[in-house]
Design an enzyme around this catalytic site. Structure first.
Site, short mmCIF file in Angstrom:
data_model
loop_
_atom_site.label_atom_id
_atom_site.label_comp_id
_atom_site.label_asym_id
_atom_site.label_seq_id
_atom_site.Cartn_x
_atom_site.Cartn_y
_atom_site.Cartn_z
N HIS A 171 2.00 5.89 -0.19
CA HIS A 171 1.70 5.98 -1.62
C HIS A 171 0.20 5.86 -1.91
O HIS A 171 -0.25 6.10 -3.03
CB HIS A 171 2.47 4.89 -2.38
CG HIS A 171 2.94 5.33 -3.74
ND1 HIS A 171 2.18 6.15 -4.54
CD2 HIS A 171 4.08 5.08 -4.42
CE1 HIS A 171 2.84 6.36 -5.68
NE2 HIS A 171 3.99 5.73 -5.63
N ASP A 179 1.37 10.82 -4.47
CA ASP A 179 2.15 10.33 -5.58
C ASP A 179 3.43 11.13 -5.66
O ASP A 179 3.61 12.13 -4.98
CB ASP A 179 1.36 10.47 -6.88
CG ASP A 179 0.05 9.69 -6.81
OD1 ASP A 179 0.10 8.55 -6.33
OD2 ASP A 179 -0.98 10.24 -7.19
#
Lengths: 327, 426
Positions: free
Chosen positions: B396, B400
């Site tokens: 992450h 995204d």
């Protein structure tokens, strides 16, 4: 992207602001023909003429006073005070007038004024050319005080200051002018004017600082990284008002906080940062808040060893960071 | 003659002895295998460079030592008398070898309390808070801070690894955050008296554990799953299956189709083919797809290099080759290097949904689940379709949901359009 110095980034920001908005003009001592004592306003006079790049008399209260009037009438002045020490004659204009216009007129008037001024030492400037005076303005609601630590931030913050509809004091570290260089986008952009910025993430200790000390702290952090100490470096960027949310979150993250400023220890902006952390983070602290600052003596001396004693440097910061990490 | 831990590839600094193939007293010839060594995920045999007799094994199986460390001693023909006469040398050598041996927990664990207090008794607010929230007795937490103070890191370490209890004072590993690269194999003290077998952790299992721990520690994982209608894909594969096997001699697996679609997806969304490198994100030019090959208790992750340049047949051949050699433990370190993205065939053991741990330092891992027939709604009618889930875990920091979603959507569309007419195997 071209590499720009901190000084070139400031120059480019003013150029682009003047290009974008005809209401932006520059005023100050020697800013016109000479292009500023450091060259911050270089070439602007030739490009925009004497109507928008105004050489002022040696009277700081006049520079700021005239700028306030122009700002109230819809202009966006960028006033230069040649050295931050010399801003003191203009404090009445800044604190009693500029800061209060919106409040006093119940929002009928505003004062979109930007005041630029070089501050800070380490350049053998002695008493009148080395001081950090930002704390004078950091308890006056109605003002904003910002200090960039990198060429990228220098450009983006200055453009944001000029766009802002309230008075912004923009202090530039004069030792950073030619020392710091990095790639800076050529296009117009702004950096949020009220947000602190985490310049390096880390898990062992958190260092809060601003201006040239950010670069020094980053250098210290890299050295400490080789010893397994992982430091988070937070650049306040906005000294007034402070970005409380970032300060609290970053302090809680490691529980070990060091605040660093080149200003005198007592009553500096860092005293307020410490108070915010003490008030909000007690149960997340793993060590007393540590402070590193200039000594409480009247001014930065000229004599090189004494200047070194007063001035911040990467070694002083590194030692203090290590002590805190080992606590 | 000393035999040292060899350097088995660049950037390799240490190796673990998986097992000894010889014992003291054995007579061996040059090029005979002495032992199996594991680095990262590769097992290699260490050949002898002399004719001679094994005198002493210095590093036991399961131990990890640095490259260049003496692992055993041999008596080389024609050198024997010289060695045994030199008494002083012998002694110093033995001392050195003892120092090099990692401390092992063979020594009986004493039940006596440790000498002196574990810390200086001064606790900061955060240490008190964490201790009370986690019911930790601060007297039992070792302080590594200044003057023996318990730091926040000490208490976090105690929460994670537990503190010593009265029966089994545990050896607190130094809190220098080296847990991941900890190279000595320290058997955990027994914590329960329940009956059962214990299996020593070493070799490939240890390498897998370290790699997984590193990935989970460093990478903030997020994951998402899409459902793909593989009906056409199943038909296409069925169509080619028997003729392919006949012509090529190996199976045309579904997995090859998935790897192909993923390689195309990575070409279009290169951010998924990248590595987090602190100050920057490195986007890789080559699309090298790691695939997981499990065999018994071991897991290998060989790489299909430049997968985007290969046809479905080319990929199928490489999968077949890597899988076969993996099952025979014949993969080399070359086969495992350079992967930029991992596709994991979890469907092969019947899974329909799973969350992969990213193959560090890659940016993402895709789990291809079982293809199952299910009733689904197509054009407002219920039909029986071959459905398959694709589960994607992402770093992450790099990616995204939006980018990951677009990538999955692309791969899904590619797979759904693999009809007999517009899919070329060759």
């Amino acid at each position: 992207m071209p590499k720009l110095s901190y000084l070139d980034a400031i120059n480019q920001a003013m150029d682009q602001a003047m290009e974008k908005d005809n209401n932006v003009f520059v005023i100050g001592e020697d800013v016109g023909l000479k292009g500023g004592v450091f060259g911050a306003t270089k070439n602007l006079y030739n490009k925009y003429g004497e109507g928008r790049v105004i050489d002022s008399p040696l009277a700081e209260s006049n520079i700021v006073g005239a700028s306030i009037g122009a700002a109230m009438m819809g202009k966006r002045p960028v006033s230069e005070i040649q050295f931050a020490e010399y801003i003191v004659p203009a404090t009445n204009q800044i604190i009693n007038e500029a800061a209060k216009i919106r409040y006093r007129s119940n929002n009928d008037w505003d004062c979109p004024l930007t005041i630029r001024s070089p501050f800070g030492g380490g350049i053998h400037g002695a008493l009148y050319h080395s001081q950090s005076i930002e704390s004078i303005f950091c308890s006056t609601p109605g003002l904003r005080v910002v200090i960039p630590s990198t060429p990228y931030d220098a450009k983006g913050l200055l453009l944001a200051a000029i766009e802002d509809n309230d008075p912004v004091l923009y202090f530039e570290h004069k030792k950073a002018y030619r020392l710091l260089k990095e790639e800076v986008p050529e296009e117009y952009y702004t950096v949020p004017i009220d947000k602190a910025d985490v310049k390096r993430e880390g898990s062992d200790i958190t260092v809060f600082t601003y201006g040239l000390c950010v670069n020094y702290a980053l250098q210290a952090a890299e050295i400490l990284a080789t010893e397994g100490i992982d430091a988070e470096i937070v650049d306040l960027r906005s000294l007034y008002p402070l970005d409380k949310e970032t300060i609290i979150n970053c302090a809680k993250k490691t529980g070990k906080v060091l605040v660093v400023t080149e200003d005198n220890l007592e009553g500096s902006v860092m005293s307020e940062v410490s108070a915010i952390i003490a008030e909000n983070c007690l149960f997340d602290l793993d060590a007393p808040i540590a402070r590193l600052a200039g000594p409480d003596v009247p001014a930065m001396p000229f004599s090189p060893p004494m200047e070194d004693f007063f001035m911040m440097n990467p070694v002083k910061i590194e030692e203090k960071m290590r002590t805190l990490a080992e606590f | 003659m000393d035999v040292k831990m060899p350097k088995l590839g660049e950037s390799v600094h240490e190796g673990t002895i998986e097992q000894w193939l010889v014992k003291p007293g054995d007579t061996i010839e040059e090029y005979d295998a002495l032992c199996e060594v594991i680095t990262d995920k590769v097992t290699a045999e260490v050949p002898s460079t002399f004719n001679g007799t094994i005198k002493e094994i210095v590093v036991e199986a399961g131990e990890t030592v640095e490259v260049g460390t003496v692992i055993c001693r041999m008596e080389v023909e024609g050198e024997a008398s010289e060695d045994s006469n030199d008494g002083t040398d012998e002694q110093t050598e033995t001392e050195v070898s003892q120092e090099e041996q990692p401390v092992k927990a063979e020594t009986p664990i004493s039940n006596e309390p440790q000498e002196g207090p574990m810390n200086n008794g001064q606790y900061s607010p955060v240490v008190f808070k964490l201790a009370s929230e986690n019911n930790i007795d601060l007297n039992k937490v070792k302080g590594t801070g200044n003057l023996g103070r318990v730091t926040k890191k000490d208490i976090l370490n105690a929460i994670e690894n537990g503190v010593s209890t009265e029966n089994t004072p545990s050896k607190q590993v130094d809190a220098t955050s080296e847990a991941i690269t900890e190279n000595t194999v320290q058997p955990e003290p027994e914590t329960t008296s329940l009956p059962g077998d214990s299996i020593p952790v070493n070799g490939v299992r240890r390498a897998i554990a370290n790699k997984m721990l590193q990935s989970v520690h460093e990478i903030p994982h997020a994951w998402m799953m899409v459902e793909v209608d593989a009906t056409y894909l199943v038909k296409t594969r069925q169509h080619h299956k028997s003729s392919f096997k006949q012509n090529e001699g190996y199976n045309l697996t579904f997995f090859a189709f998935f790897v192909k679609a993923v390689a195309e997806g990575l070409k279009k969304y290169p951010m998924l083919n990248s590595t987090w490198a602190g100050d920057e994100i490195k986007i890789h030019k080559d699309i090298n797809i790691s695939i997981a090959v499990a065999s018994e208790d071991k897991l290998y992750v060989p790489v299909i290099k430049n997968a985007d340049d290969k046809s479905i047949k080319g990929i199928a051949r490489e999968i077949n080759d890597l899988a076969t050699r993996g099952r025979q433990h014949k993969l080399t370190s070359q086969d495992m290097q350079g992967g930029t993205f991992t596709v994991n065939n979890t469907g092969s053991f019947g899974s329909v949904s799973s969350m992969g741990i990213i193959n560090h330092p890659q940016a993402a891992i895709l789990q291809v689940e079982s293809i199952v027939k299910r009733p689904v709604v197509v054009n407002d009618m219920i039909g029986i379709r071959d459905m398959v889930n694709l589960s994607l875990s992402i770093d992450h920091r790099i990616l995204d949901g939006l980018m990951a979603g677009e990538f999955l959507k692309y791969v899904k569309e590619r797979l759904q359009s693999m009809t007999i007419e517009n899919t070329s195997i060759y």
